[in-house]
Scaffold this active site. Structure first.
Site, mmCIF file in Angstrom:
data_model
loop_
_atom_site.group_PDB
_atom_site.id
_atom_site.type_symbol
_atom_site.label_atom_id
_atom_site.label_comp_id
_atom_site.label_asym_id
_atom_site.label_seq_id
_atom_site.Cartn_x
_atom_site.Cartn_y
_atom_site.Cartn_z
ATOM 1 C CB CYS A 1 -0.959 -0.008 1.182
ATOM 2 S SG CYS A 1 -0.205 -0.462 2.754
HETATM 3 N N1 LIG Z 1 -4.305 -4.466 4.919
HETATM 4 C C1 LIG Z 1 -3.820 -3.736 3.931
HETATM 5 O O1 LIG Z 1 -4.155 -2.546 3.773
HETATM 6 C C2 LIG Z 1 -2.850 -4.353 2.945
HETATM 7 C C3 LIG Z 1 -2.444 -3.577 1.851
HETATM 8 C C4 LIG Z 1 -1.558 -4.130 0.919
HETATM 9 C C5 LIG Z 1 -1.075 -5.412 1.113
HETATM 10 N N2 LIG Z 1 -1.464 -6.135 2.202
HETATM 11 C C6 LIG Z 1 -0.905 -7.480 2.339
HETATM 12 O O2 LIG Z 1 -1.940 -8.414 1.989
HETATM 13 C C7 LIG Z 1 -1.811 -9.609 2.769
HETATM 14 C C8 LIG Z 1 -3.132 -9.823 3.530
HETATM 15 O O3 LIG Z 1 -3.351 -8.688 4.361
HETATM 16 P P1 LIG Z 1 -4.635 -8.541 5.277
HETATM 17 O O4 LIG Z 1 -4.572 -7.162 5.823
HETATM 18 O O5 LIG Z 1 -5.837 -8.983 4.548
HETATM 19 O O6 LIG Z 1 -4.282 -9.603 6.441
HETATM 20 P P2 LIG Z 1 -5.249 -10.241 7.568
HETATM 21 O O7 LIG Z 1 -6.431 -9.365 7.726
HETATM 22 O O8 LIG Z 1 -4.387 -10.497 8.737
HETATM 23 O O9 LIG Z 1 -5.720 -11.637 6.904
HETATM 24 C C9 LIG Z 1 -4.834 -12.706 6.711
HETATM 25 C C10 LIG Z 1 -5.552 -13.882 6.059
HETATM 26 O O10 LIG Z 1 -4.615 -14.963 5.880
HETATM 27 C C11 LIG Z 1 -5.097 -16.148 6.536
HETATM 28 N N3 LIG Z 1 -3.936 -16.826 7.130
HETATM 29 C C12 LIG Z 1 -3.199 -16.428 8.193
HETATM 30 N N4 LIG Z 1 -2.174 -17.293 8.420
HETATM 31 C C13 LIG Z 1 -2.289 -18.269 7.474
HETATM 32 C C14 LIG Z 1 -1.555 -19.442 7.187
HETATM 33 N N5 LIG Z 1 -0.478 -19.793 7.901
HETATM 34 N N6 LIG Z 1 -1.944 -20.232 6.154
HETATM 35 C C15 LIG Z 1 -3.027 -19.897 5.394
HETATM 36 N N7 LIG Z 1 -3.772 -18.772 5.626
HETATM 37 C C16 LIG Z 1 -3.402 -17.982 6.644
HETATM 38 C C17 LIG Z 1 -6.075 -15.659 7.588
HETATM 39 O O11 LIG Z 1 -7.006 -16.727 7.870
HETATM 40 P P3 LIG Z 1 -7.798 -16.798 9.301
HETATM 41 O O12 LIG Z 1 -8.644 -15.573 9.392
HETATM 42 O O13 LIG Z 1 -8.606 -18.050 9.215
HETATM 43 O O14 LIG Z 1 -6.732 -16.855 10.344
HETATM 44 C C18 LIG Z 1 -6.709 -14.468 6.869
HETATM 45 O O15 LIG Z 1 -7.712 -14.924 5.988
HETATM 46 C C19 LIG Z 1 -0.620 -9.379 3.717
HETATM 47 O O16 LIG Z 1 0.530 -9.969 3.177
HETATM 48 C C20 LIG Z 1 -0.494 -7.855 3.755
HETATM 49 O O17 LIG Z 1 0.808 -7.407 4.037
HETATM 50 C C21 LIG Z 1 -2.349 -5.637 3.109
#
Ligand SMILES: NC(=O)c1ccc[n+]([C@@H]2O[C@H](COP(=O)([O-])OP(=O)(O)OC[C@H]3O[C@@H](n4cnc5c(N)ncnc54)[C@H](OP(=O)(O)O)[C@@H]3O)[C@@H](O)[C@H]2O)c1
Length: 345
Positions: free
Chosen positions: A149
């Site tokens: 982001c």
């Molecule tokens: N948030 C942002 O604004 C943003 C922006 C750009 C990029 N990103 C990137 O996008 C990715 C996702 O971000 P997010 O904010 O959506 O994260 P999040 O809200 O923490 O969600 C993580 C997801 O991954 C799953 N997960 C966690 N550990 C896992 C494992 N070991 N094996 C398989 N699945 C697993 C979780 O499942 P459960 O819920 O069942 O635990 C959840 O569905 C990250 O790499 C982050 O850096 C985020």
């Protein structure tokens, strides 16, 4: 209709992907995966999707890639790279929202993420998914590394300047401010209401992991290795990411010239809106959209350009940009399912 699956569907970016994909006219949802929530219905974990998606969450497996056309990985960094080699064995296209395939140099990844890359041989195959810079390569890619982001806002703010060689490349300072959803849905002390509300704080000064990603892309545009000083801040808002970039100019440039250069650079980009000369970007004006607004100013006393960019971190900073990449990879109009005005107020 193309079949789309999402790994990590219960996180903030996964839920945002679903919100957009359920209304996308050219795709249908295949599998949704989760880790701790596997076995539950998606609507139980993401109640906002009730009535739109009615599906059980499963664990990620190679079979999921065999049964879809595009697989989004909305997983934590270091998790994606454990799965990607096996998932790529199918014909499925993969868009990884984590940082695992964004850096071309495995050594740089190891240094900044404090863990060796598990499949460095795949890094040259991955395309950095910023359509405004890499559209042609994205169209042909099987693996796209969706940008972070902060890098999205920072690179779009500076690309016209560094490519033109107007910037003193040793002088770049990026001050960025993000909403709390940027940290994801998992619990952490710093993102709890009592810690983040009514508070603005810097973090990761000098060592935030998005720094090498910004430097990689800007260096590519500049044709020389450059470094930036990057200062992220956490803001008491849910979404939104504002970047203010300060750059010393090699020669005096007036505001209108700078503005016209930015407007020309982005004239064919539907999702980058260059504001009128002297107007500044505002996160409230891009919320819920795939737009990046850019405002330019010149501090003539100090011969410095000041560029502001605003995005929604969950949209152009993550999920809607991932769908922009999907559209390109599927050969359909890049704006499909994305072209809508932001939410305001
Ligand atoms: N948030 C942002 O604004 C943003 C922006 C750009 C990029 N990103 C990137 O996008 C990715 C996702 O971000 P997010 O904010 O959506 O994260 P999040 O809200 O923490 O969600 C993580 C997801 O991954 C799953 N997960 C966690 N550990 C896992 C494992 N070991 N094996 C398989 N699945 C697993 C979780 O499942 P459960 O819920 O069942 O635990 C959840 O569905 C990250 O790499 C982050 O850096 C985020």
């Amino acid at each position: 209709m193309k079949k789309i699956s999402i790994a990590g569907a219960t996180g903030y970016t996964g839920i945002e992907l679903l919100r957009l994909l359920v209304k996308h006219p050219e795709v249908e949802i295949a599998a949704l995966t989760a880790e701790s929530h596997a076995g539950k219905n998606i609507a139980a974990v993401a109640p906002s999707l009730k009535g739109w998606v009615d599906q059980s969450l499963v664990k990620l497996s190679p079979q999921i890639a065999q049964e879809c056309d595009v697989l989004f990985l909305a997983l934590p960094h270091t998790t994606s790279m454990k799965h990607v080699p096996e998932l790529l064995q199918s014909d499925c296209k993969i868009i990884d929202l984590s940082a695992d395939y964004r850096l071309q140099d495995a050594g740089v990844y190891g240094d900044w993420y404090q863990t060796p890359h598990l499949n460095p041989e795949l890094l040259s195959q991955a395309v950095y998914g910023l359509p405004e810079l890499h559209r042609k390569a994205i169209k042909k890619a099987q693996l796209v590394a969706n940008p972070g982001c902060y890098p999205t806002g920072a690179i779009l703010a500076l690309a016209p300047l560094v490519q033109q060689d107007w910037a003193d490349s040793t002088s770049i300072i990026l001050d960025s401010k993000s909403g709390v959803s940027g940290a994801g849905r998992k619990l952490s002390q710093g993102t709890q209401f009592c810690e983040a509300n009514e508070s603005v704080a810097a973090y990761g000064l000098g060592d935030h992991r998005h720094t090498p990603e910004i430097e990689q892309e800007l260096s590519g545009l500049a044709g020389q290795q450059l470094t930036v000083t990057f200062s992220p801040h956490l803001m008491p808002m849910t979404r939104g990411l504002l970047t203010t970039a300060y750059v010393s100019l090699k020669n005096a440039i007036d505001l209108q010239t700078l503005h016209d250069h930015f407007a020309k650079f982005y004239k064919n980009e539907r999702f980058v809106r260059v504001l009128e000369a002297g107007q500044y970007a505002n996160t409230a004006h891009v919320a819920g959209s795939n737009f990046c607004d850019i405002g330019v100013q010149v501090d003539t006393r100090n011969q410095r350009a000041i560029v502001t960019s605003a995005i929604d971190n969950l949209m152009k900073g993550a999920s809607s940009q991932a769908i922009q990449n999907m559209n390109l990879m599927l050969g359909i109009d890049e704006t499909t399912g994305l072209d809508a005005p932001p939410l305001f107020p």
